[in-house]
Design a protein around this motif. Structure first.
Motif, PDB file in Angstrom:
ATOM      1  N   THR A 194       0.836  -1.203   0.000  1.00 26.97           N
ATOM      2  CA  THR A 194       0.000   0.000   0.000  1.00 26.97           C
ATOM      3  C   THR A 194       0.873   1.256   0.000  1.00 26.97           C
ATOM      4  O   THR A 194       0.481   2.284  -0.554  1.00 26.97           O
ATOM      5  CB  THR A 194      -0.954   0.013   1.205  1.00 26.97           C
ATOM      6  N   ASP A 195       2.062   1.166   0.595  1.00 27.37           N
ATOM      7  CA  ASP A 195       3.015   2.283   0.498  1.00 27.37           C
ATOM      8  C   ASP A 195       3.389   2.506  -0.967  1.00 27.37           C
ATOM      9  O   ASP A 195       3.514   3.652  -1.428  1.00 27.37           O
ATOM     10  CB  ASP A 195       4.276   1.993   1.302  1.00 27.37           C
ATOM     11  N   TRP A 196       3.591   1.420  -1.687  1.00 33.05           N
ATOM     12  CA  TRP A 196       3.905   1.491  -3.123  1.00 33.05           C
ATOM     13  C   TRP A 196       2.766   2.187  -3.873  1.00 33.05           C
ATOM     14  O   TRP A 196       3.020   3.074  -4.697  1.00 33.05           O
ATOM     15  CB  TRP A 196       4.149   0.084  -3.643  1.00 33.05           C
ATOM     16  N   PHE A 222      -9.576   0.291  -0.122  1.00 34.94           N
ATOM     17  CA  PHE A 222      -9.781   0.403  -1.563  1.00 34.94           C
ATOM     18  C   PHE A 222      -9.506  -0.933  -2.248  1.00 34.94           C
ATOM     19  O   PHE A 222     -10.258  -1.372  -3.128  1.00 34.94           O
ATOM     20  CB  PHE A 222      -8.860   1.494  -2.129  1.00 34.94           C
ATOM     21  N   TRP A 223      -8.425  -1.605  -1.833  1.00 33.65           N
ATOM     22  CA  TRP A 223      -8.108  -2.916  -2.397  1.00 33.65           C
ATOM     23  C   TRP A 223      -9.180  -3.946  -2.038  1.00 33.65           C
ATOM     24  O   TRP A 223      -9.641  -4.707  -2.877  1.00 33.65           O
ATOM     25  CB  TRP A 223      -6.742  -3.387  -1.901  1.00 33.65           C
ATOM     26  N   ARG A 224      -9.565  -3.944  -0.775  1.00 29.86           N
ATOM     27  CA  ARG A 224     -10.552  -4.917  -0.287  1.00 29.86           C
ATOM     28  C   ARG A 224     -11.878  -4.788  -1.050  1.00 29.86           C
ATOM     29  O   ARG A 224     -12.489  -5.791  -1.439  1.00 29.86           O
ATOM     30  CB  ARG A 224     -10.787  -4.717   1.204  1.00 29.86           C
ATOM     31  N   TRP A 255      -5.685   2.050 -11.958  1.00 35.00           N
ATOM     32  CA  TRP A 255      -4.908   0.840 -12.238  1.00 35.00           C
ATOM     33  C   TRP A 255      -5.014  -0.159 -11.094  1.00 35.00           C
ATOM     34  O   TRP A 255      -5.207  -1.363 -11.329  1.00 35.00           O
ATOM     35  CB  TRP A 255      -3.431   1.197 -12.476  1.00 35.00           C
ATOM     36  N   VAL A 256      -4.899   0.299  -9.864  1.00 30.44           N
ATOM     37  CA  VAL A 256      -5.004  -0.594  -8.709  1.00 30.44           C
ATOM     38  C   VAL A 256      -6.380  -1.265  -8.687  1.00 30.44           C
ATOM     39  O   VAL A 256      -6.491  -2.477  -8.441  1.00 30.44           O
ATOM     40  CB  VAL A 256      -4.752   0.170  -7.396  1.00 30.44           C
ATOM     41  N   LYS A 257      -7.419  -0.501  -8.976  1.00 36.08           N
ATOM     42  CA  LYS A 257      -8.774  -1.057  -9.010  1.00 36.08           C
ATOM     43  C   LYS A 257      -8.881  -2.134 -10.084  1.00 36.08           C
ATOM     44  O   LYS A 257      -9.445  -3.218  -9.852  1.00 36.08           O
ATOM     45  CB  LYS A 257      -9.787   0.048  -9.275  1.00 36.08           C
ATOM     46  N   ALA A 258      -8.337  -1.857 -11.265  1.00 34.73           N
ATOM     47  CA  ALA A 258      -8.420  -2.814 -12.369  1.00 34.73           C
ATOM     48  C   ALA A 258      -7.602  -4.065 -12.071  1.00 34.73           C
ATOM     49  O   ALA A 258      -8.017  -5.188 -12.402  1.00 34.73           O
ATOM     50  CB  ALA A 258      -7.939  -2.153 -13.654  1.00 34.73           C
ATOM     51  N   LEU A 259      -6.442  -3.902 -11.436  1.00 35.23           N
ATOM     52  CA  LEU A 259      -5.631  -5.064 -11.072  1.00 35.23           C
ATOM     53  C   LEU A 259      -6.353  -5.917 -10.042  1.00 35.23           C
ATOM     54  O   LEU A 259      -6.411  -7.145 -10.162  1.00 35.23           O
ATOM     55  CB  LEU A 259      -4.282  -4.607 -10.520  1.00 35.23           C
TER      56      LEU A 259
END
Length: 366
Positions: free
Chosen positions: A176-178, A359-361, A213-217
């Motif tokens: 998440t830091d990334w 957001f990832w979850r 991008w994070v959402k799509a990944l």
């Protein structure tokens, strides 16, 4: 954030041994010999070997102790609050809480060896970064002659649905830091990579190209692991016909070989082939051995001192230290393709960790 460079309670004579204006390495060594043994915390077991080599080199007593990344912050905090400091030197591998909690609490401080400062990039001196760990995109060299993707947006497409292996961002805060570092410093490059790949500008309601991008990944259901070892096995195990792509630390390349894995570094990946995460060298403000602690920090910034870690592809912030000949990843030839980490915004990473995890979850497709 400005770091304290000397302990105000230390005797003037001892202070001069590490003072920038009058720095003398021989004087530092001599002062260190009159101090108690030191203990060094790091998240790698190789710190034991490094501490033993340091002790043998300088005729001092030093003990290396492996303390997991997740436990470092709590252990240093408890020791400091109890006034019972064991860790004289800490290579902080979980940088955001270290910067947001341990430094403001007055428990740790940074020191950059004056005689090496000119070889350390300015952004890596305060606090001093000992080593940076590359996390790289990888592929299976037994199946593919070259990396099967050339743009990170490809990893969000159906071809790679459930075919990307990486550590779970909910259990690995550095991920998440990334995300946060990317959004803060390189969002325009993520947007440009989208346009390069699809031929039209990115349109998103997410507020940033990075979030899109994070959402799509996440929606493409990557295989989430609890270690780089598991991700590396998913990507590099021999005998596969349709292997995973993956993201992992270069240390996993140690397992490459005819009877091991077949991992290859994805190079020339748009916009980055990987990202760097720092290990910051810090000294306890309550140490009884301020000279020995500083001598150890300096030792870590030499080729000899960091060799056990550079063999895994980790990179010293000292630009005079060459890459290790035993590193099998080859990452040192592609440093301009790695996304750097800025310690200047580490506290922003700390403040947004929960937001990025949520957001990832929310977006991860199970």
């Amino acid at each position: 954030m400005a770091m304290v460079t000397a302990l105000s309670s230390a005797p003037a004579m001892a202070q001069n041994a590490w003072d920038a204006e009058n720095f003398d390495i021989d004087a530092l060594i001599e002062a260190a010999k009159g101090e108690p043994p030191i203990t060094v915390y790091d998240s790698t077991g190789k710190i034991v070997e490094i501490a033993d080599a340091f002790a043998a080199k300088y005729g001092l007593e030093a003990t290396g102790v492996k303390v997991s990344t997740g436990a470092q912050i709590d252990q240093v905090m408890r020791e400091g609050q109890a006034g019972n400091v064991v860790g004289d030197v800490v290579v902080v591998q979980d940088v955001p809480p270290g910067m947001a909690q341990l430094v403001p609490m007055g428990l740790l401080e940074s020191w950059t060896p004056p005689d090496l400062a000119e070889f350390i990039p300015e952004g890596m001196r305060d606090p001093v970064i000992i080593v940076s760990s590359p996390n790289v995109w990888t592929y299976n060299t037994e199946v593919y002659d070259t990396c099967p993707v050339s743009n990170i947006w490809e990893l969000t497409e159906p071809e790679w649905n459930r075919k990307v292996a990486m550590q779970d961002p909910l259990g690995k805060p550095t991920y998440t830091d990334w995300f946060n570092q990317t959004e803060m410093h390189f969002d325009d490059q993520i947007a440009r990579a989208y346009e390069d790949h699809y031929g039209s500008p990115l349109e998103t309601d997410e507020g940033s190209a990075t979030k899109a991008w994070v959402k799509a990944l996440a929606a493409n259901a990557p295989l989430l692991t609890d270690s780089d070892s598991a991700a590396g096995d998913a990507v590099g195990a021999r005998g596969q016909t349709d292997p995973f792509m993956g993201l992992m630390a270069t240390a996993k390349f140690r397992d490459n070989g005819p009877d091991g894995l077949a991992l290859g570094l994805c190079t020339e990946l748009n916009p980055f082939s990987g990202w760097m995460y720092p290990g910051v060298g810090m000294i306890s403000t309550q140490t009884d051995s301020p000279n020995a602690a500083r001598l150890f920090i300096r030792y870590l910034l030499t080729e000899e001192g960091i060799a056990p870690q550079s063999a895994d592809g980790k990179l010293s912030s000292n630009t005079e230290v060459p890459s290790h000949p035993d590193d099998l990843s080859g990452v040192s030839d592609h440093l301009d393709e790695m996304m750097p980490y800025s310690t200047a915004t580490a506290m922003d990473d700390f403040d947004t960790r929960q937001d990025w995890q949520d957001f990832w979850r929310i977006n991860y497709a199970r």
